[in-house]
Design a protein around this motif. Structure first.
Motif, mmCIF file in Angstrom:
data_model
loop_
_atom_site.group_PDB
_atom_site.id
_atom_site.type_symbol
_atom_site.label_atom_id
_atom_site.label_comp_id
_atom_site.label_asym_id
_atom_site.label_seq_id
_atom_site.Cartn_x
_atom_site.Cartn_y
_atom_site.Cartn_z
ATOM 1 N N ASP A 38 0.829 -1.208 0.000
ATOM 2 C CA ASP A 38 0.000 0.000 0.000
ATOM 3 C C ASP A 38 0.865 1.260 0.000
ATOM 4 O O ASP A 38 0.576 2.229 -0.706
ATOM 5 C CB ASP A 38 -0.931 0.020 1.211
ATOM 6 N N TRP A 39 1.926 1.241 0.793
ATOM 7 C CA TRP A 39 2.805 2.403 0.885
ATOM 8 C C TRP A 39 3.485 2.675 -0.452
ATOM 9 O O TRP A 39 3.584 3.825 -0.880
ATOM 10 C CB TRP A 39 3.842 2.181 1.984
ATOM 11 N N THR A 40 3.947 1.626 -1.123
ATOM 12 C CA THR A 40 4.604 1.797 -2.421
ATOM 13 C C THR A 40 3.636 2.390 -3.446
ATOM 14 O O THR A 40 3.974 3.337 -4.161
ATOM 15 C CB THR A 40 5.151 0.441 -2.924
ATOM 16 N N ILE A 102 -5.334 12.817 0.395
ATOM 17 C CA ILE A 102 -5.931 12.712 -0.946
ATOM 18 C C ILE A 102 -5.472 11.420 -1.608
ATOM 19 O O ILE A 102 -6.279 10.675 -2.167
ATOM 20 C CB ILE A 102 -5.574 13.941 -1.810
ATOM 21 N N SER A 103 -4.170 11.121 -1.515
ATOM 22 C CA SER A 103 -3.671 9.875 -2.110
ATOM 23 C C SER A 103 -4.253 8.666 -1.390
ATOM 24 O O SER A 103 -4.550 7.648 -2.010
ATOM 25 C CB SER A 103 -2.141 9.834 -2.101
ATOM 26 N N PHE A 104 -4.452 8.765 -0.079
ATOM 27 C CA PHE A 104 -5.077 7.679 0.669
ATOM 28 C C PHE A 104 -6.490 7.423 0.151
ATOM 29 O O PHE A 104 -6.885 6.289 -0.096
ATOM 30 C CB PHE A 104 -5.129 8.005 2.164
ATOM 31 N N LEU A 105 -7.267 8.498 0.007
ATOM 32 C CA LEU A 105 -8.641 8.338 -0.446
ATOM 33 C C LEU A 105 -8.704 7.747 -1.845
ATOM 34 O O LEU A 105 -9.553 6.908 -2.135
ATOM 35 C CB LEU A 105 -9.382 9.673 -0.390
ATOM 36 N N LEU A 106 -7.794 8.171 -2.726
ATOM 37 C CA LEU A 106 -7.788 7.647 -4.095
ATOM 38 C C LEU A 106 -7.406 6.171 -4.146
ATOM 39 O O LEU A 106 -8.026 5.388 -4.857
ATOM 40 C CB LEU A 106 -6.820 8.451 -4.967
ATOM 41 N N LEU A 107 -6.378 5.798 -3.410
ATOM 42 C CA LEU A 107 -5.841 4.442 -3.532
ATOM 43 C C LEU A 107 -6.442 3.462 -2.534
ATOM 44 O O LEU A 107 -6.708 2.316 -2.880
ATOM 45 C CB LEU A 107 -4.321 4.462 -3.371
ATOM 46 N N GLN A 108 -6.645 3.890 -1.309
ATOM 47 C CA GLN A 108 -7.102 2.959 -0.288
ATOM 48 C C GLN A 108 -8.550 3.176 0.121
ATOM 49 O O GLN A 108 -9.217 2.249 0.548
ATOM 50 C CB GLN A 108 -6.189 3.062 0.942
ATOM 51 N N GLY A 109 -9.047 4.389 0.007
ATOM 52 C CA GLY A 109 -10.413 4.679 0.420
ATOM 53 C C GLY A 109 -11.447 3.935 -0.394
ATOM 54 O O GLY A 109 -12.395 3.373 0.152
ATOM 55 N N ILE A 110 -11.256 3.904 -1.705
ATOM 56 C CA ILE A 110 -12.212 3.209 -2.575
ATOM 57 C C ILE A 110 -12.208 1.709 -2.304
ATOM 58 O O ILE A 110 -13.268 1.116 -2.083
ATOM 59 C CB ILE A 110 -11.942 3.546 -4.054
ATOM 60 N N PRO A 111 -11.038 1.040 -2.287
ATOM 61 C CA PRO A 111 -11.064 -0.401 -1.953
ATOM 62 C C PRO A 111 -11.598 -0.694 -0.547
ATOM 63 O O PRO A 111 -12.284 -1.687 -0.347
ATOM 64 C CB PRO A 111 -9.594 -0.825 -2.065
ATOM 65 N N LEU A 112 -11.309 0.179 0.417
ATOM 66 C CA LEU A 112 -11.848 -0.035 1.765
ATOM 67 C C LEU A 112 -13.367 0.059 1.771
ATOM 68 O O LEU A 112 -14.048 -0.721 2.442
ATOM 69 C CB LEU A 112 -11.265 0.991 2.743
ATOM 70 N N ALA A 113 -13.902 1.018 1.030
ATOM 71 C CA ALA A 113 -15.356 1.168 0.972
ATOM 72 C C ALA A 113 -16.015 -0.010 0.259
ATOM 73 O O ALA A 113 -17.101 -0.437 0.633
ATOM 74 C CB ALA A 113 -15.710 2.479 0.276
ATOM 75 N N TRP A 115 -14.469 -3.318 -0.534
ATOM 76 C CA TRP A 115 -14.130 -4.665 -0.052
ATOM 77 C C TRP A 115 -13.847 -4.744 1.447
ATOM 78 O O TRP A 115 -13.773 -5.835 2.001
ATOM 79 C CB TRP A 115 -12.881 -5.195 -0.754
ATOM 80 N N GLY A 116 -13.576 -3.613 2.077
ATOM 81 C CA GLY A 116 -13.109 -3.654 3.459
ATOM 82 C C GLY A 116 -11.635 -4.013 3.520
ATOM 83 O O GLY A 116 -11.123 -4.395 4.562
ATOM 84 N N GLN A 117 -10.957 -3.882 2.389
ATOM 85 C CA GLN A 117 -9.538 -4.208 2.284
ATOM 86 C C GLN A 117 -8.855 -3.159 1.410
ATOM 87 O O GLN A 117 -9.452 -2.649 0.475
ATOM 88 C CB GLN A 117 -9.325 -5.562 1.604
ATOM 89 N N THR A 118 -7.599 -2.870 1.718
ATOM 90 C CA THR A 118 -6.782 -2.100 0.795
ATOM 91 C C THR A 118 -6.267 -3.068 -0.265
ATOM 92 O O THR A 118 -6.442 -4.290 -0.138
ATOM 93 C CB THR A 118 -5.595 -1.453 1.528
ATOM 94 N N LEU A 119 -5.621 -2.550 -1.295
ATOM 95 C CA LEU A 119 -5.076 -3.448 -2.318
ATOM 96 C C LEU A 119 -4.024 -4.385 -1.731
ATOM 97 O O LEU A 119 -3.980 -5.571 -2.057
ATOM 98 C CB LEU A 119 -4.496 -2.635 -3.480
ATOM 99 N N GLY A 120 -3.176 -3.858 -0.866
ATOM 100 C CA GLY A 120 -2.162 -4.697 -0.223
ATOM 101 C C GLY A 120 -2.778 -5.799 0.625
ATOM 102 O O GLY A 120 -2.344 -6.945 0.593
ATOM 103 N N ARG A 141 -15.564 5.365 9.916
ATOM 104 C CA ARG A 141 -14.873 4.934 11.130
ATOM 105 C C ARG A 141 -13.412 4.601 10.816
ATOM 106 O O ARG A 141 -12.512 4.956 11.577
ATOM 107 C CB ARG A 141 -15.593 3.717 11.725
ATOM 108 N N LEU A 142 -13.179 3.950 9.676
ATOM 109 C CA LEU A 142 -11.809 3.638 9.289
ATOM 110 C C LEU A 142 -11.010 4.907 9.011
ATOM 111 O O LEU A 142 -9.896 5.072 9.497
ATOM 112 C CB LEU A 142 -11.791 2.754 8.032
ATOM 113 N N PHE A 143 -11.580 5.791 8.200
ATOM 114 C CA PHE A 143 -10.828 6.969 7.789
ATOM 115 C C PHE A 143 -10.511 7.884 8.965
ATOM 116 O O PHE A 143 -9.369 8.290 9.144
ATOM 117 C CB PHE A 143 -11.578 7.739 6.700
#
Length: 192
Positions: A38-40, A102-113, A115-120, A141-143
């Protein structure tokens, strides 16, 4: 031919089928690799956002801090110390924190919403769930509790931010493998 029984409870296909009694907590190694993935990915998006938006914000920095704000800061040890330890006074830090989210919302926010998972976490077959119901955790709650609240110390005192983050991660070595941000957001990371 089978008849439709109106008194039978409806069934549904779930994204993750598992028995609540057989839930296995994700290991720290799996969580670390998922976070590294996720960080990469976030760094790539972050760099693109930084390059795209920084020239547009130069005018804002100049109007708020004067034309020579960077030179004044870079050549004055007191300014460097002030901006290193008290970050809310430094416009670049505020800009970087905004870009991070902003980068969190683009990359991790959508998958969290979705699947409940980030891509990693998806690639490592682990997920963040509610520790009681083992259901997907609401995104707000996550964000706010799992991510955003941990950047507040970064606004005030840089070294305190890193001390808090290190302490947060040390909690992951307990038997329940829940870090402080897991406990605050009421989440647990499990294998799926």
């Amino acid at each position: 031919m089978t008849e439709l029984n109106p008194y039978v409870a409806p069934t549904a296909d779930l994204d993750h089928e598992f028995d609540i009694d057989d839930v296995e907590l994700a290991g720290l190694g799996e969580r670390f690799v998922a976070r590294l993935i996720d960080w990469t990915l976030r760094c790539i998006i972050y760099a693109v956002l930084f390059i795209v938006f920084f020239p547009a914000l130069t005018g804002w920095f100049n109007s708020a801090w004067g034309e020579d704000w960077f030179e004044r800061t870079a050549n004055n040890p007191y300014e460097i110390m002030w901006h290193t330890f008290i970050n809310f006074n430094f416009p670049l830090i505020l800009y970087l924190i905004a870009l991070t989210h902003i980068s969190f919302l683009l990359l991790q926010g959508i998958p969290l919403a979705i699947w409940g998972q980030t891509l990693g976490k998806k690639w490592m077959n682990i997920a963040m769930v509610d520790p009681v119901s083992f259901e997907k955790v609401p995104f707000h709650r996550l964000f706010f509790l799992r991510y955003l609240v941990w950047d507040v110390p970064a606004l005030f005192f840089g070294p305190l931010n890193w001390l808090i983050r290190l302490t947060d991660l040390c909690f992951g070595f307990q038997n329940d493998r829940r870090t402080l941000h897991d406990k605050l957001a009421k989440t647990v990371v499990i294998k799926v």
